[in-house]
Scaffold this motif. Structure first.
Motif, short mmCIF file in Angstrom:
data_model
loop_
_atom_site.label_atom_id
_atom_site.label_comp_id
_atom_site.label_asym_id
_atom_site.label_seq_id
_atom_site.Cartn_x
_atom_site.Cartn_y
_atom_site.Cartn_z
N CYS A 39 2.61 -31.69 -14.27
CA CYS A 39 2.19 -30.35 -13.84
C CYS A 39 2.03 -29.42 -15.04
O CYS A 39 1.10 -28.61 -15.11
CB CYS A 39 3.21 -29.76 -12.87
N THR A 40 2.95 -29.55 -15.98
CA THR A 40 2.89 -28.72 -17.18
C THR A 40 1.64 -29.03 -17.99
O THR A 40 0.97 -28.13 -18.50
CB THR A 40 4.14 -28.96 -18.04
N THR A 41 1.32 -30.32 -18.10
CA THR A 41 0.12 -30.72 -18.83
C THR A 41 -1.13 -30.19 -18.16
O THR A 41 -2.04 -29.67 -18.81
CB THR A 41 0.05 -32.26 -18.92
N VAL A 42 -1.17 -30.30 -16.83
CA VAL A 42 -2.31 -29.77 -16.08
C VAL A 42 -2.40 -28.25 -16.26
O VAL A 42 -3.50 -27.69 -16.37
CB VAL A 42 -2.18 -30.12 -14.58
N GLY A 43 -1.25 -27.59 -16.30
CA GLY A 43 -1.26 -26.15 -16.52
C GLY A 43 -1.97 -25.77 -17.80
O GLY A 43 -2.68 -24.77 -17.86
N GLU A 44 -1.79 -26.57 -18.83
CA GLU A 44 -2.42 -26.30 -20.12
C GLU A 44 -3.90 -26.63 -20.10
O GLU A 44 -4.75 -25.84 -20.51
CB GLU A 44 -1.71 -27.12 -21.21
N THR A 45 -4.24 -27.84 -19.61
CA THR A 45 -5.63 -28.30 -19.69
C THR A 45 -6.53 -27.66 -18.63
O THR A 45 -7.69 -27.36 -18.90
CB THR A 45 -5.70 -29.83 -19.54
N PHE A 46 -5.99 -27.44 -17.41
CA PHE A 46 -6.82 -26.88 -16.35
C PHE A 46 -7.16 -25.42 -16.63
O PHE A 46 -8.26 -24.95 -16.32
CB PHE A 46 -6.11 -27.00 -15.00
N ASP A 222 -2.57 -30.81 -24.96
CA ASP A 222 -3.42 -30.48 -26.10
C ASP A 222 -3.72 -31.72 -26.94
O ASP A 222 -4.85 -31.90 -27.42
CB ASP A 222 -2.74 -29.42 -26.98
N TYR A 223 -2.72 -32.57 -27.12
CA TYR A 223 -2.92 -33.78 -27.92
C TYR A 223 -3.96 -34.70 -27.29
O TYR A 223 -4.80 -35.28 -27.98
CB TYR A 223 -1.59 -34.52 -28.08
N LEU A 224 -3.94 -34.81 -25.98
CA LEU A 224 -4.90 -35.68 -25.29
C LEU A 224 -6.29 -35.06 -25.22
O LEU A 224 -7.30 -35.76 -25.35
CB LEU A 224 -4.41 -35.98 -23.87
N SER A 225 -6.35 -33.75 -25.01
CA SER A 225 -7.64 -33.10 -24.73
C SER A 225 -8.39 -32.63 -25.96
O SER A 225 -9.62 -32.59 -25.97
CB SER A 225 -7.43 -31.91 -23.78
N GLN A 226 -7.66 -32.27 -27.00
CA GLN A 226 -8.33 -31.70 -28.17
C GLN A 226 -9.13 -32.77 -28.92
O GLN A 226 -8.79 -33.95 -28.92
CB GLN A 226 -7.30 -31.08 -29.12
N PRO A 227 -10.23 -32.35 -29.58
CA PRO A 227 -11.05 -33.30 -30.35
C PRO A 227 -10.24 -34.00 -31.43
O PRO A 227 -9.22 -33.48 -31.90
CB PRO A 227 -12.13 -32.40 -30.96
N LYS A 228 -10.70 -35.18 -31.82
CA LYS A 228 -9.99 -35.94 -32.86
C LYS A 228 -9.92 -35.16 -34.16
O LYS A 228 -8.95 -35.28 -34.91
CB LYS A 228 -10.68 -37.28 -33.07
N GLY A 231 -6.89 -33.16 -34.41
CA GLY A 231 -5.61 -33.85 -34.33
C GLY A 231 -5.29 -34.38 -32.96
O GLY A 231 -4.18 -34.85 -32.71
N GLY A 232 -6.26 -34.32 -32.03
CA GLY A 232 -6.05 -34.84 -30.68
C GLY A 232 -6.72 -36.18 -30.48
O GLY A 232 -7.25 -36.78 -31.41
N LEU A 233 -6.72 -36.65 -29.22
CA LEU A 233 -7.36 -37.92 -28.90
C LEU A 233 -8.80 -37.75 -28.42
O LEU A 233 -9.51 -38.73 -28.25
CB LEU A 233 -6.55 -38.66 -27.83
N GLY A 234 -9.19 -36.50 -28.17
CA GLY A 234 -10.59 -36.24 -27.83
C GLY A 234 -10.99 -36.55 -26.41
O GLY A 234 -12.18 -36.73 -26.13
N LEU A 235 -10.04 -36.60 -25.47
CA LEU A 235 -10.40 -36.89 -24.08
C LEU A 235 -11.08 -35.71 -23.41
O LEU A 235 -11.82 -35.89 -22.44
CB LEU A 235 -9.15 -37.28 -23.28
N GLY A 236 -10.83 -34.51 -23.91
CA GLY A 236 -11.41 -33.32 -23.30
C GLY A 236 -10.56 -32.80 -22.16
O GLY A 236 -9.80 -33.55 -21.55
N THR A 237 -10.72 -31.52 -21.86
CA THR A 237 -9.90 -30.91 -20.81
C THR A 237 -10.26 -31.44 -19.42
O THR A 237 -9.39 -31.56 -18.56
CB THR A 237 -10.07 -29.38 -20.82
N SER A 241 -7.45 -33.32 -17.33
CA SER A 241 -7.03 -32.67 -16.08
C SER A 241 -7.17 -33.61 -14.89
O SER A 241 -6.27 -33.71 -14.05
CB SER A 241 -7.85 -31.40 -15.84
N VAL A 242 -8.29 -34.32 -14.82
CA VAL A 242 -8.53 -35.24 -13.70
C VAL A 242 -7.50 -36.35 -13.69
O VAL A 242 -6.93 -36.69 -12.63
CB VAL A 242 -9.96 -35.83 -13.78
N ILE A 243 -7.23 -36.94 -14.85
CA ILE A 243 -6.25 -38.03 -14.94
C ILE A 243 -4.89 -37.59 -14.42
O ILE A 243 -4.25 -38.27 -13.60
CB ILE A 243 -6.13 -38.54 -16.39
N PHE A 244 -4.45 -36.43 -14.86
CA PHE A 244 -3.11 -35.98 -14.50
C PHE A 244 -3.05 -35.47 -13.06
O PHE A 244 -2.02 -35.63 -12.39
CB PHE A 244 -2.63 -34.91 -15.48
N ILE A 245 -4.11 -34.86 -12.58
CA ILE A 245 -4.12 -34.42 -11.18
C ILE A 245 -4.07 -35.62 -10.25
O ILE A 245 -3.34 -35.62 -9.24
CB ILE A 245 -5.37 -33.56 -10.89
#
Length: 407
Positions: A39-46, A222-228, A231-237, A241-245
């Motif tokens: 939920c916390t992760t979704v709060g950040e990315t969503f 942020d680590y998952l969603s931010q561009p490589k 310093g992230g993995l570049g999955l995008g918000t 968000s979809v994965i975690f929801i």
């Protein structure tokens, strides 16, 4: 880790009538912590998805989420027992809303993260104080009345807002980065778990862990969603968000069917003889966090200051790279190459975040002003359906501010 009692506490079981035993919150199991982090992760990315990808802007996103949150919170108060779907939807929305409250204070009101951290720490502390003075317990297993539920959700809101402020302060402003911040929080939570095993009060351990999972989830998001490049993995918000929801929904469905998180029909009550011990533990833990938090803040701030020219009082002459990047974005917009513009926008965000600790230390007010214009640029360019005129307007305004500060 359960938010009720430690091993050293003497307890008594108080049998209640069936209507009193309908707790409004779940049992603290491993699934509780998994969903909490999700939920916390979704709060950040969503929040970023609505604000930047859909181009709603920070204020409109806050209004939309705020309305949705209060509607669901009303439903949560209306039910007379724990309902997994309603409860966890409330947690998801309050996580997003708490994040947005802090973001608005920082971006729209210009309140420094240090000040936000202090404000929410005080509000959280006062909530705990009044909750305990009124109800004589802070256990989440005692949420049987409307008053306790009000205290509970106020506490949750302030933990998310505080976690956002602390997480952003250390990961962005102090330049620790998402991964290092997340790993640091994991280590601290592990230490709290060990202390709990060594008879740290369970309620105290629970709330510390609950607060810390906010910066942990935010750093993970942020680590998952931010561009490589950032310093992230570049999955995008969107993808994150979809994965975690989906994961949250799957676990909620499992809990609704299995009912393994329904609290037992007994409430454990702490005897008065343990109050002094709990108070001592609380003071010691708070002092430890205060020393570590303030100490690391001072150390990192001094480190950043030592890397800057002590005679430098303005950021003039240090913004040319950002001017060039925004001009490149503008060229792409003029050529209707929006995909290219979005990639350059990622680079703009990365470069700006990387330089934040140094530039902000030199001139915090100017940095905040420029940061606001860059946020508008990122939101307009990253919109799912970018409007060329809005993008050009945002870039023109941002370039004007940056050029003025660079002279």
């Amino acid at each position: 880790m359960k938010g009720n009692l430690s091993y050293s506490e003497q307890t008594e079981l108080v049998q209640r009538s069936s209507w009193e035993l309908l707790s409004k919150v779940p049992e603290v199991t491993i699934f509780f912590w998994i969903i909490k982090v999700l939920c916390t992760t979704v709060g950040e990315t969503f929040a970023d998805f609505l604000n930047l990808n859909l181009g709603f802007g920070l204020m409109n996103t806050t209004i939309i989420i705020g309305v949705a949150f209060f509607i669901v919170l009303y439903l949560q108060f209306r039910v007379n027992k724990y309902v997994p779907g309603i409860y966890w939807l409330t947690v998801v929305l309050i996580s997003v809303f708490g994040t947005l409250v802090t973001d608005n204070m920082t971006d729209n009101m210009g309140i420094r993260l240090e000040v936000s951290t202090i404000i929410f720490s005080v509000l959280l502390g006062l909530t705990f104080l009044f909750w305990y003075l009124s109800e004589k317990t802070l256990s989440i297993h005692s949420i049987y009345s409307k008053k306790r539920e009000v205290f509970y959700w106020l506490t949750i809101l302030f933990t998310f807002a505080l976690g956002t402020a602390v997480g952003d302060l250390y990961s962005e402003q102090l330049g620790f980065g998402y991964l290092k911040t997340g790993l640091t929080v994991i280590v601290i939570i592990a230490c709290i778990f060990l202390l709990w095993k060594m008879k740290l009060n369970g309620i105290l351990a629970f709330w510390i862990a609950y607060i810390l999972t906010r910066p942990l989830g935010a750093s993970l998001g942020d680590y998952l969603s931010q561009p490589k490049a950032n310093g992230g993995l570049g999955l995008g918000t969107t993808v994150t968000s979809v994965i975690f929801i989906v994961a949250i929904l799957a676990i909620i469905m499992y809990l609704a069917v299995s009912k393994i998180d329904i609290t037992a029909k007994n409430e454990t009550v702490v005897k008065n003889g343990n109050k002094k011990n709990v108070l001592v533990q609380t003071i010691v833990v708070l002092c430890m966090f205060l020393v570590l938090g303030v100490g690391s803040y001072i150390w990192r701030s001094n480190q950043i200051a030592s890397q800057s020219d002590s005679s430098q009082t303005t950021i003039a002459g240090q913004l040319s790279d950002f001017i060039n990047i925004e001009n490149d974005i503008l060229k792409s917009i003029n050529s209707n190459e929006f995909s290219t513009a979005k990639k350059i926008a990622d680079d703009l965000e990365h470069q700006w975040d990387t330089q934040e600790p140094r530039l902000r230390a030199i001139d915090g007010n100017t940095w905040t002003e420029i940061d606001g214009t860059i946020d508008v640029v990122l939101a307009s360019v990253r919109s799912s359906n970018p409007d060329a005129n809005k993008c050009k307007s945002a870039l023109t305004n941002s370039l004007s501010v940056i050029n003025s500060a660079n002279k």
